[in-house]
Design a protein around this motif. Structure first.
Motif, short mmCIF file in Angstrom:
data_model
loop_
_atom_site.label_atom_id
_atom_site.label_comp_id
_atom_site.label_asym_id
_atom_site.label_seq_id
_atom_site.Cartn_x
_atom_site.Cartn_y
_atom_site.Cartn_z
N THR A 14 92.56 -13.62 41.22
CA THR A 14 93.40 -12.50 41.60
C THR A 14 92.60 -11.24 41.72
O THR A 14 92.05 -10.76 40.76
CB THR A 14 94.48 -12.27 40.53
N PRO A 15 92.48 -10.64 42.95
CA PRO A 15 91.72 -9.45 43.11
C PRO A 15 92.48 -8.22 42.66
O PRO A 15 93.47 -7.86 43.26
CB PRO A 15 91.44 -9.39 44.58
N GLY A 24 93.38 -10.35 36.48
CA GLY A 24 92.33 -9.67 37.21
C GLY A 24 91.94 -10.46 38.40
O GLY A 24 92.55 -11.43 38.72
N ARG A 25 90.86 -10.14 39.10
CA ARG A 25 90.59 -10.77 40.36
C ARG A 25 89.51 -11.83 40.30
O ARG A 25 88.67 -11.75 39.48
CB ARG A 25 90.20 -9.68 41.28
N PRO A 192 82.08 2.91 43.47
CA PRO A 192 83.07 3.90 43.03
C PRO A 192 84.35 3.33 42.43
O PRO A 192 85.11 4.07 41.81
CB PRO A 192 83.36 4.69 44.30
N ASP A 193 84.62 2.04 42.62
CA ASP A 193 85.83 1.44 42.07
C ASP A 193 85.54 0.97 40.64
O ASP A 193 84.84 -0.03 40.43
CB ASP A 193 86.27 0.26 42.93
N PRO A 194 86.06 1.65 39.61
CA PRO A 194 85.69 1.32 38.23
C PRO A 194 86.17 -0.04 37.77
O PRO A 194 85.59 -0.64 36.86
CB PRO A 194 86.34 2.45 37.41
N SER A 195 87.22 -0.57 38.37
CA SER A 195 87.75 -1.86 37.93
C SER A 195 87.07 -3.04 38.61
O SER A 195 87.06 -4.14 38.07
CB SER A 195 89.26 -1.93 38.19
N ARG A 196 86.48 -2.82 39.76
CA ARG A 196 85.87 -3.92 40.51
C ARG A 196 84.38 -3.73 40.76
O ARG A 196 83.70 -4.68 41.14
CB ARG A 196 86.58 -4.07 41.87
N VAL A 217 75.32 -10.76 49.74
CA VAL A 217 76.39 -9.77 49.91
C VAL A 217 76.94 -9.46 48.52
O VAL A 217 77.46 -10.35 47.84
CB VAL A 217 77.49 -10.32 50.83
N ASP A 218 76.83 -8.20 48.09
CA ASP A 218 77.21 -7.82 46.73
C ASP A 218 78.39 -6.85 46.75
O ASP A 218 78.25 -5.69 47.16
CB ASP A 218 76.02 -7.19 46.00
N LEU A 219 79.53 -7.33 46.28
CA LEU A 219 80.75 -6.53 46.25
C LEU A 219 80.64 -5.35 45.29
O LEU A 219 81.17 -4.27 45.54
CB LEU A 219 81.93 -7.43 45.88
N GLY A 220 79.96 -5.55 44.16
CA GLY A 220 79.90 -4.53 43.13
C GLY A 220 79.03 -3.33 43.46
O GLY A 220 79.32 -2.21 43.03
#
Length: 404
Positions: A14-15, A24-25, A192-196, A217-220
């Motif tokens: 769950t994203p 959570g994601r 900038p997204d503190p949760s992800r 490819v790095d989402l974080g």
């Protein structure tokens, strides 16, 4: 641990703030192992066995389903209609949510998240798609491995650890089994997204169509990293980094089959970005970004793009939308430099985590993680339009559908 009960954000499926489950994601995957890799992986794999005749003389080929909690499921699919028929399952592997096939199509690679560190495994593909393990699982060196791909040269397997924010390379043995880990790179940074984006989350690792460079490819960290794989030592040598729009959360990428461009699905801001690719240096340069759902649709429900693939002729790009529950079709223009959203069609189930084209390009399949279905679509050769074909196939919670 079940992907629906784990406390790790990349293990729940769950994203972010999905109110349906409150969890959570769980970012995963999706090209197929190699294919999401470079050219559309699904279009590059040879069949491990002769095509078999089904009812009425139709052709049947193997398709593998990577699940959460139910191992690897082997089916056949009708090459005309896409209809699936279950054949067997290999359950002694934990959450094999992404799968890839070796060059030549006779070995299947899978994730295994049974321990604190992720692992990768290899299976010989036998008659009817039966799987036989080739040696033990090998650690990827990082938590929650989420993606893997076979290097086109056939000598190394690449993997990405979402939880650990790292990437790895393993040597392959003569029979296609997974050998020692030869390369490992730990990403650093955040977004900038503190949760992800509190830290690095490597979501995919792939090669360009010629196998010259490796990309993570790095989402974080909001980056796509370029590496060169040392053919002798198997080490991953850093080359360059390309930044996404801050907070975009790049998830999966696919290369145009012939033009020097790549297309990146951004999970956190529901866009797809075009990157120009310097084939000599391995450098990616970000260009245009486009929404992945029609104007206004994003206001109704937050959307999280997942998998992206491209037709073998390079004219159309397809992307799965979780939240909007659809498959988006884009036309490729400007010699590969531009995308235009043509339409979206319902994905045939909830949370389409992965999609893939059949080797012929005549069919597209979606793996609907929450809907527990695989949906099949016929692909119009001229327009690229998708038409649902039959009722979705009911199965387990899915991370991947791999037709070969």
């Amino acid at each position: 641990m079940s992907p629906h009960t784990s406390q790790h954000p990349e293990r729940t499926g769950t994203p972010g703030p999905d109110t349906r489950s409150g969890l959570g994601r769980r970012a995963f995957v999706g090209v197929l192992g190699a294919a999401a890799l470079g050219a559309p992986a699904s279009a590059a794999h040879a069949s491990p066995e002769p095509v078999r005749a089904g009812r009425g003389g139709t052709d049947l080929r193997p398709v593998f389903l990577g699940t959460y909690g139910n191992g690897i499921i082997t089916c056949t699919y009708d090459t005309t209609t896409g209809a699936l028929t279950r054949q067997s399952a290999f359950t002694a592997v934990t959450d094999p949510s992404f799968l890839a096939v070796a060059p030549g199509g006779k070995v299947l690679y899978a994730l295994d998240n049974a321990g604190r560190q992720g692992a990768v495994r290899a299976f010989a593909i036998g008659a009817g798609g039966a799987l036989t393990p080739l040696g033990p699982a090998q650690s990827t060196g990082g938590a929650n491995v989420t993606h893997l791909s076979a290097h086109p040269a056939g000598r190394h397997l690449l993997s990405a650890n979402y939880g650990g924010g790292s990437v790895a390379a393993h040597t392959l043995t003569g029979d296609g089994g997974v050998g020692a880990r030869t390369g490992f790179v730990q990403h650093t940074g955040s977004g900038p997204d503190p949760s992800r984006q509190e830290g690095p989350h490597a979501h995919q690792i792939l090669t360009d169509p010629k196998g010259s460079y490796v990309f993570a490819v790095d989402l974080g960290t909001d980056k796509v990293y370029t590496y060169r794989l040392d053919a002798v030592s198997g080490a991953l040598r850093p080359v360059s980094e390309a930044r996404s729009v801050p907070g975009a959360g790049p998830r999966h990428m696919v290369f145009h089959p012939t033009a020097p461009y790549a297309y990146v699905a951004n999970e956190l801001n529901s866009t797809i970005s075009v990157y120009a690719y310097n084939t000599a240096t391995g450098v990616l340069t970000r260009g245009q970004s486009r929404p992945t759902v029609p104007a206004g649709a994003g206001r109704a429900v937050r959307n999280y793009p997942a998998e992206v693939t491209v037709s073998a002729d390079g004219r159309f790009v397809y992307l799965s939308n979780r939240g909007h529950e659809s498959v988006a079709r884009f036309s490729v223009t400007g010699g590969g430099a531009e995308l235009r959203l043509l339409d979206t069609v319902p994905s045939g189930g909830s949370w389409p985590r992965h999609l893939s084209l059949s080797p012929s390009g005549a069919l597209l399949f979606t793996a609907n993680q929450y809907g527990n279905t695989v949906a099949a679509f016929t692909v119009d050769r001229d327009s690229g339009a998708l038409t649902p074909s039959g009722r979705p196939f009911a199965t387990s919670s899915l991370g991947c559908v791999l037709p070969i």
